[in-house]
Design an enzyme around this catalytic site. Structure first.
Site, PDB file in Angstrom:
ATOM      1  CG  HIS A 156      -2.012   0.814   1.191  1.00  0.00           C
ATOM      2  ND1 HIS A 156      -2.531   0.714   1.363  1.00  0.00           N
ATOM      3  CD2 HIS A 156      -1.380   2.553   1.434  1.00  0.00           C
ATOM      4  CE1 HIS A 156      -3.426   1.965   1.272  1.00  0.00           C
ATOM      5  NE2 HIS A 156      -2.636   2.823   1.412  1.00  0.00           N
ATOM      6  CG  HIS A 178      -0.878   7.142  -0.959  1.00  0.00           C
ATOM      7  ND1 HIS A 178      -1.564   7.067  -1.626  1.00  0.00           N
ATOM      8  CD2 HIS A 178      -0.755   6.216   0.172  1.00  0.00           C
ATOM      9  CE1 HIS A 178      -2.659   7.381  -1.063  1.00  0.00           C
ATOM     10  NE2 HIS A 178      -2.635   6.018   0.124  1.00  0.00           N
ATOM     11  CG  HIS A 227      -4.597   2.322   5.585  1.00  0.00           C
ATOM     12  ND1 HIS A 227      -6.308   1.829   5.603  1.00  0.00           N
ATOM     13  CD2 HIS A 227      -4.783   2.817   4.397  1.00  0.00           C
ATOM     14  CE1 HIS A 227      -6.581   2.991   4.614  1.00  0.00           C
ATOM     15  NE2 HIS A 227      -6.061   3.297   3.596  1.00  0.00           N
ATOM     16  CG  ASP A 253      -1.389   5.119   4.029  1.00  0.00           C
ATOM     17  OD1 ASP A 253      -1.892   5.301   2.754  1.00  0.00           O
ATOM     18  OD2 ASP A 253      -2.658   4.875   4.702  1.00  0.00           O
TER      19      ASP A 253
HETATM   20  C1  NCD Z   1      -3.386   9.205   1.895  1.00  0.00           C
HETATM   21  C2  NCD Z   1      -3.135  10.288   1.262  1.00  0.00           C
HETATM   22  O1  NCD Z   1      -2.570  11.326   1.685  1.00  0.00           O
HETATM   23  O2  NCD Z   1      -3.157  10.146  -0.112  1.00  0.00           O
HETATM   24  N1  NCD Z   1      -3.016   9.915   3.788  1.00  0.00           N
HETATM   25  C3  NCD Z   1      -2.938   9.318   4.819  1.00  0.00           C
HETATM   26  O3  NCD Z   1      -3.568   9.660   5.258  1.00  0.00           O
HETATM   27  N2  NCD Z   1      -3.213   7.709   4.528  1.00  0.00           N
HETATM   28  C4  NCD Z   1      -4.847   8.964   1.681  1.00  0.00           C
HETATM   29  C5  NCD Z   1      -5.249   7.112   2.676  1.00  0.00           C
HETATM   30  O4  NCD Z   1      -4.504   5.907   2.123  1.00  0.00           O
HETATM   31  O5  NCD Z   1      -5.813   7.612   3.292  1.00  0.00           O
HETATM   32 ZN    ZN Z   2      -3.399   5.096   1.855  1.00  0.00          ZN
END
Ligand code: NCD
Ligand code: ZN
Length: 350
Positions: free
Chosen positions: A19, A21, A180, A253
């Site tokens: 997971h 970003h 998560h 995450d």
């Molecule tokens: C994530 C993001 O910034 O894209 N933020 C987070 O707090 N985890 C989005 C997500 O996974 O919820």
């Molecule tokens: Zn996320």
């Protein structure tokens, strides 16, 4: 009690991040090397602006990632589609027929960063979800209800009862990753439920409870979604991650936001952990005396659930204290890593 010395280094099968970003453009260019240094593969979240809703958009994003990957690093992005009320079953067919899409992400509309185009009601998605069930394409779930009248800290637990259990009753063979997880309710549910379900757990939810957000003042770099919970929940997550149960695996995450957008009157949600992910997980596993369970959590359970081969090469982390940088260059700005400025006991050596 064991009288053996704590290990001075750990060598394990190269892990994957289930997971992540990565964003896009100059931010992507600057954050990707951190992940690619430690991990062989990562499930790449589709919450770009605009979101990655089709296989064609996922292919273009895949190519943008590969175009900025430094030539000395090997890395395979595992792409995902962003589910909307209008995702067609044919798009699922296309995803299954291509080699690079490995899941479809459910963001309840309004749940988190860039989720406005998310699903307003799962009843709009049933034929698409049926197709995913038939084809074995996993649904990756941001498991929080978005009701303004549900307390922020209860949104995951309420999601399980109101959305997840009914959904899995209707589609019992749908492969689901509960992303998560942050509560004992989620850990209990994933451990006990029937059928194909797993969960990712972040390093920050293993290391911190909600006090971290308020320690000595408001600390925006500990604010993420789902938000950190009470200590009782952190203990349940540690137990799940360290149990050796194959339903639990690593997903950082890691979610980069510019420093100024975190340190803000309305700061963005997300913790940046890509720089030092394996060191943070090692710290958490050491805290619970389960370093011998880290490899399966980080390197085996994820590929086994997704039906992908385990990695063949290895990484080593050493007990060699270092200070986490205060901030890191990111596009025109900087990103603040989790625990910036603090001493970390473990160091990734390659
Ligand atoms: C994530 C993001 O910034 O894209 N933020 C987070 O707090 N985890 C989005 C997500 O996974 O919820
Ligand atoms: Zn996320």
């Amino acid at each position: 009690m064991s009288d053996s010395l704590p290990p001075s280094s750990i060598t394990l099968t190269r892990p994957d991040d289930w997971h992540l970003h990565l964003r896009d453009g100059a931010v992507l260019r600057d954050v990707l090397p951190h992940t690619a240094r430690q991990f062989a593969r990562a499930i790449v979240m589709p919450n770009l602006k605009p979101p990655v809703t089709t296989v064609a958009l996922a292919k273009a994003y895949y190519e943008r990632i590969m175009a900025v990957l430094p030539s000395d690093l090997k890395f395979e992005p595992l792409m995902t589609l962003y589910l909307t009320d209008n995702t067609a079953p044919e798009e699922i067919k296309r995803a299954v027929d291509c080699s690079f899409v490995h899941g479809v992400k459910l963001y309840p509309a309004g749940a988190t960063t860039n989720s406005d185009a998310g699903v307003t009601n799962l009843k709009h998605c049933m034929t698409t979800l049926e197709m995913m069930q038939a084809e074995g394409l996993p649904l990756l779930i941001h498991g929080e209800v978005t009701d303004g009248d549900i307390d922020l800290f209860d949104r995951e637990a309420v999601f399980i009862e109101k959305i997840l259990i009914p959904l899995r009753k209707q589609l019992p063979a749908l492969k689901v990753v509960f992303e998560h997880i942050t509560t004992y309710q989620a850990a209990d549910y994933v451990r006990e439920a029937d059928g194909p379900i797993a969960a990712t757990i972040t390093a920050h939810h293993l290391l911190y409870n909600r006090n971290a957000i308020f320690k000595g003042g408001i600390r925006p770099h500990y604010y993420c979604l789902p938000v950190l919970k009470r200590e009782i929940h952190r203990q349940a997550l540690l137990k799940a991650a360290g149990s050796g149960n194959p339903r639990f695996f690593l997903g950082t995450d890691s979610a980069p936001h510019a420093k100024g957008l975190k340190e803000h009157a309305c700061g963005c949600a997300g913790c940046y952990t890509a720089l030092h992910a394996m060191e943070l997980y090692a710290q958490a596993f050491e805290e619970m005396g389960a370093l011998n369970k880290l490899e399966a959590f980080a390197s085996f359970h994820g590929p086994d659930f997704y039906g992908l081969p385990r990695n063949q090469d290895q990484i080593t982390i050493e007990r060699s204290p270092w200070h986490i940088p205060e901030e890191l260059p990111m596009a025109e700005t900087t990103v603040v890593p989790l625990d910036a400025g603090q001493l970390l006991q473990w160091k990734f050596v390659g």
